[in-house]
Motif scaffolding. Structure first.
Motif, PDB file in Angstrom:
ATOM      1  N   LEU A  23       0.834  -1.201   0.000  1.00 38.14           N
ATOM      2  CA  LEU A  23       0.000   0.000   0.000  1.00 38.14           C
ATOM      3  C   LEU A  23       0.870   1.252   0.000  1.00 38.14           C
ATOM      4  O   LEU A  23       0.650   2.184  -0.784  1.00 38.14           O
ATOM      5  N   LYS A  24       1.893   1.263   0.841  1.00 35.37           N
ATOM      6  CA  LYS A  24       2.787   2.428   0.910  1.00 35.37           C
ATOM      7  C   LYS A  24       3.481   2.645  -0.417  1.00 35.37           C
ATOM      8  O   LYS A  24       3.541   3.761  -0.944  1.00 35.37           O
ATOM      9  N   LEU A  25       3.980   1.560  -1.006  1.00 34.68           N
ATOM     10  CA  LEU A  25       4.645   1.673  -2.302  1.00 34.68           C
ATOM     11  C   LEU A  25       3.705   2.258  -3.351  1.00 34.68           C
ATOM     12  O   LEU A  25       4.046   3.209  -4.059  1.00 34.68           O
ATOM     13  N   GLY A  31       1.920   9.774  -9.434  1.00 31.62           N
ATOM     14  CA  GLY A  31       2.563  10.789 -10.264  1.00 31.62           C
ATOM     15  C   GLY A  31       3.981  10.441 -10.680  1.00 31.62           C
ATOM     16  O   GLY A  31       4.751  11.310 -11.090  1.00 31.62           O
ATOM     17  N   SER A  32       4.328   9.156 -10.573  1.00 36.76           N
ATOM     18  CA  SER A  32       5.716   8.750 -10.864  1.00 36.76           C
ATOM     19  C   SER A  32       5.934   8.486 -12.340  1.00 36.76           C
ATOM     20  O   SER A  32       7.065   8.274 -12.771  1.00 36.76           O
ATOM     21  N   TYR A 106       8.167  -4.084 -13.907  1.00 32.45           N
ATOM     22  CA  TYR A 106       8.683  -4.340 -12.565  1.00 32.45           C
ATOM     23  C   TYR A 106       7.624  -5.108 -11.781  1.00 32.45           C
ATOM     24  O   TYR A 106       6.450  -4.742 -11.795  1.00 32.45           O
ATOM     25  N   LEU A 107       8.073  -6.156 -11.101  1.00 35.51           N
ATOM     26  CA  LEU A 107       7.164  -6.927 -10.255  1.00 35.51           C
ATOM     27  C   LEU A 107       7.599  -6.780  -8.806  1.00 35.51           C
ATOM     28  O   LEU A 107       8.781  -6.942  -8.493  1.00 35.51           O
ATOM     29  N   ILE A 108       6.652  -6.417  -7.939  1.00 34.21           N
ATOM     30  CA  ILE A 108       6.971  -6.290  -6.521  1.00 34.21           C
ATOM     31  C   ILE A 108       6.130  -7.282  -5.731  1.00 34.21           C
ATOM     32  O   ILE A 108       4.897  -7.229  -5.755  1.00 34.21           O
ATOM     33  N   ALA A 334       9.996   2.764  -3.826  1.00 32.54           N
ATOM     34  CA  ALA A 334       9.358   3.720  -4.744  1.00 32.54           C
ATOM     35  C   ALA A 334      10.399   4.669  -5.320  1.00 32.54           C
ATOM     36  O   ALA A 334      10.456   4.879  -6.543  1.00 32.54           O
ATOM     37  N   SER A 335      11.263   5.201  -4.473  1.00 26.71           N
ATOM     38  CA  SER A 335      12.251   6.154  -4.985  1.00 26.71           C
ATOM     39  C   SER A 335      13.316   5.415  -5.816  1.00 26.71           C
ATOM     40  O   SER A 335      13.794   5.925  -6.826  1.00 26.71           O
TER      41      SER A 335
END
Lengths: 432, 432
Positions: A23-25, A31-32, A106-108, A334-335
């Motif tokens: 959720l945080k990610l 907006g990325s 990308y897979l998380i 995320a960053s």
């Protein structure tokens, strides 16, 4: 069925699991410039630190469950999909789910853990786990219906089975559920069940190791044990559960405890996915990742939170499986994903321990911070504030606060309902 | 198992069902010198006028469900028992239940009604009833999961089945659920499901007769129909449902409506008990009672509320099946039971119509009173006040009020959770 997610020129990030980390990610990627697809087998985020209060009839399930579509309402380039993820093919960049396959850039993996029964089928069949809000609702139903059955049970042996509650596992969940059930025994049950001999209701907490709250300080472990014994709970330390047979919990000290309320919060293992190689896994089935949370042996697959195994100087055996770790990993990833796109150097993860808390009962909690370990009323207030702040949404904060204040003033848990939707809805069967 | 109720020199009143009538009766008998035994298949009283808001994700189930043991906490000579009542033997003065038989001095049947599928097995299997809070939770799960499935469904026919909602029955429940679902379509779904074409979501309300809200005034019936049509609902009057086949609702006008969200609120029949003679029943299986609510042909068996059929001058065909009738009958029966004990003359029942209300949506309701029929904002405010006052407990009133205010200000239903306890707990099998 298909994912029905459009192919665009944006890179696609697929997040498996909407717990604290996922959720945080997903929030941080707003907006990325990525297309974000969040896949979860529930349509809501669960605030797990409070499910024990759902199990003990103190909170509505909806107070700690937040629909993803509401959280991400009107968010652009975001797609929630309700599905079971069964595995992924790193070489093909596809994830396999109950609604079909999806290509990813990308897979998380943020799917967390499941209850670990250590391969004992008897225990798995009989025990009440408490990893999800639905399991907490089930526990509420069982605890209450066993009391109802005890009232009208004529067989003394069976009656005692219905009045014994056994909790296996002295971690935060086990400690918290023990505490709240002993308060129900003291404040709620005598008034509700005048025709039950409340002195015959026994709450047992069984811990295999020599300390409760193993992840916390010795001071907190000792305090919590002292609190629980003071509340009349039978705390059995250094005791292992071998089996569950004939409505009895079988202990390694030869003791057998008859019970039909058998709560199992003694261990977890990482959620498993197909096509993950054994050499990619560490103990508890946790997926090994590097300092950037990249899954060993892959380019564009990452894992965060309880499901991953990552070491650093202060954590040579991996991080504790706590919400804070998952949240911090989500923020950093995320960053780092943005950095990857810009060809910048990635930043390695370092866990900042903000302290940990556990509550035992009214005015009773334990807290560990960098320099202080405290217990009692002050720790309890900190616990309340920290958790109330973490609840999503003002309406939910209000409802939870009302429930807490009310329960505190009335010594009452209100939601003593034996209730369930008749048809249990689940996502479709898996395909792979 | 046994009832585990002590034999004392007090006369025993056994109340079957804790709905509006049974609950009121039990309350009124406080301090009456009777031993009161309340038997219900749920451990909570349900405030049915608001279950449609549970079904539409506006209220928590717990906000309108009140545990009997909490309501009667510390009440003397009172016994709640969680059981299915299967029948009674008037000649033996015993009632038969899932936890055994119990002798009674006075038996009061207050078990209400169940959904009537008019013998159509296809409809019974496929339809979603809405007579209980659990059924409302199931409906919430189905409505939401069908939307999730529609998002990823590739087959256009199946997709439309998932996006059509058919409500059968234009009584208060049907009108209210139609209204709230059409508001979800307008205010909630577009933001939640940006990838669904909301214009393809169709809500149908099907009524066999020529008027909605048949129990209300012509003015209210006309107003509610006007409201609903204005809200974009396809209202089909004078239309009967013949069957449900291949995911289609088959109408008597030859039309077929494909849907997997098939809501059935079109009729009820009285709860049936073993050993009741056919000549004791009237239409809808309602048990015929005299002006004192005594079951015809019995001395000490009474029936109140929806389950009974009682006529008086203004109601030659029986009373409407409304909460007010049940409550008033419960009040009178309590005093008549005391009179019986004192050998006093019993008082016959006369229904005082306090007026009726139905809500259609935001600022939209209809109200009938002795001299006025009103609709719109004012009726809506009356509806809110009346129902909020009826909610048991200040905490519940607060939580409901917060939910209502929030939903009103945010145009949002918060509890959009697809959720259910895994194990559905039910009372044991019946014995007789």
């Amino acid at each position: 069925m298909s994912f029905n997610v459009p192919e665009t020129d944006k890179k696609r990030v697929v997040i498996v699991g909407g717990g604290f980390g996922g959720l945080k990610l997903a929030n941080q990627l707003k907006g990325s410039g990525f297309q974000v697809v969040l896949v979860d087998k529930n349509n809501y985020h669960q605030f797990l630190p409070l499910i024990y209060q759902v199990a003990s009839a103190g909170l509505e399930p909806s107070s700690i469950s937040f629909p993803f579509r509401k959280i991400f309402r009107k968010r652009e380039d975001f797609y929630f999909r309700w599905a079971n993820v069964t595995g992924f093919r790193a070489e093909k960049n596809t994830v396999s789910t109950s609604i079909g396959k999806l290509r990813y850039d990308y897979l998380i993996l943020a799917a967390g853990t499941v209850t670990n029964y250590f391969g004992n089928a008897n225990i798995e069949e009989a025990a009440l786990p408490m990893k999800t809000v639905e399991e907490a609702m089930t526990m509420r139903n069982i605890v209450l219906s066993n009391l109802e059955k005890a009232v009208t049970c004529e067989d003394p042996v069976q009656k005692q089975e219905l009045m014994n509650i056994v909790i296996v596992g002295g971690g935060a969940t086990g400690v918290e559920i023990s505490g709240v059930l002993s308060e129900m025994k003291r404040f709620v049950i005598p008034g509700d069940y005048p025709d039950l001999d409340v002195s015959k209701i026994n709450v047992y907490l069984i811990e295999a190791s020599s300390k409760l709250l193993g992840a916390m300080s010795p001071h907190s472990s000792a305090s919590s044990e002292k609190f629980l014994r003071g509340m009349g709970i039978n705390v059995l330390m250094n005791t292992k559960v071998l089996d569950y047979k004939d409505n009895k919990v079988v202990l390694d000290n030869g003791q057998e405890i008859p019970t039909q309320t058998f709560i199992w919060v003694s261990g977890v293992r990482a959620t498993a996915f197909n096509h993950v190689k054994p050499e990619q896994l560490n103990r508890g089935g946790r997926i090994m990742v590097d300092e950037f949370n990249r899954v060993k042996g892959t380019e564009n697959v990452f894992a965060i939170g309880d499901i991953c195994y990552q070491t650093e100087k202060d954590y040579p055996n991996g991080h504790p499986q706590l919400a804070q770790v998952a949240i911090q990993q989500g923020v950093l990833l995320a960053s780092n994903l943005k950095k990857l796109e810009n060809g910048e150097k990635l930043e390695p993860f370092h866990y900042r321990n903000l302290g940990s808390l556990a509550t035992i009962g009214r005015n009773k909690a334990v807290a560990d911070f960098a320099n202080i370990n405290t217990h009692g009323w002050f720790a309890w207030i900190i616990w309340l504030v920290v958790h109330l702040r973490s609840i999503l949404g003002i309406r939910n904060k209000l409802v939870v606060l009302i429930n807490w204040v009310w329960s505190y003033l009335t010594y009452d848990n209100h939601i003593r309902l034996i209730m369930s939707a008749k048809k249990h809805i689940t996502v479709d069967d898996e395909e792979d």
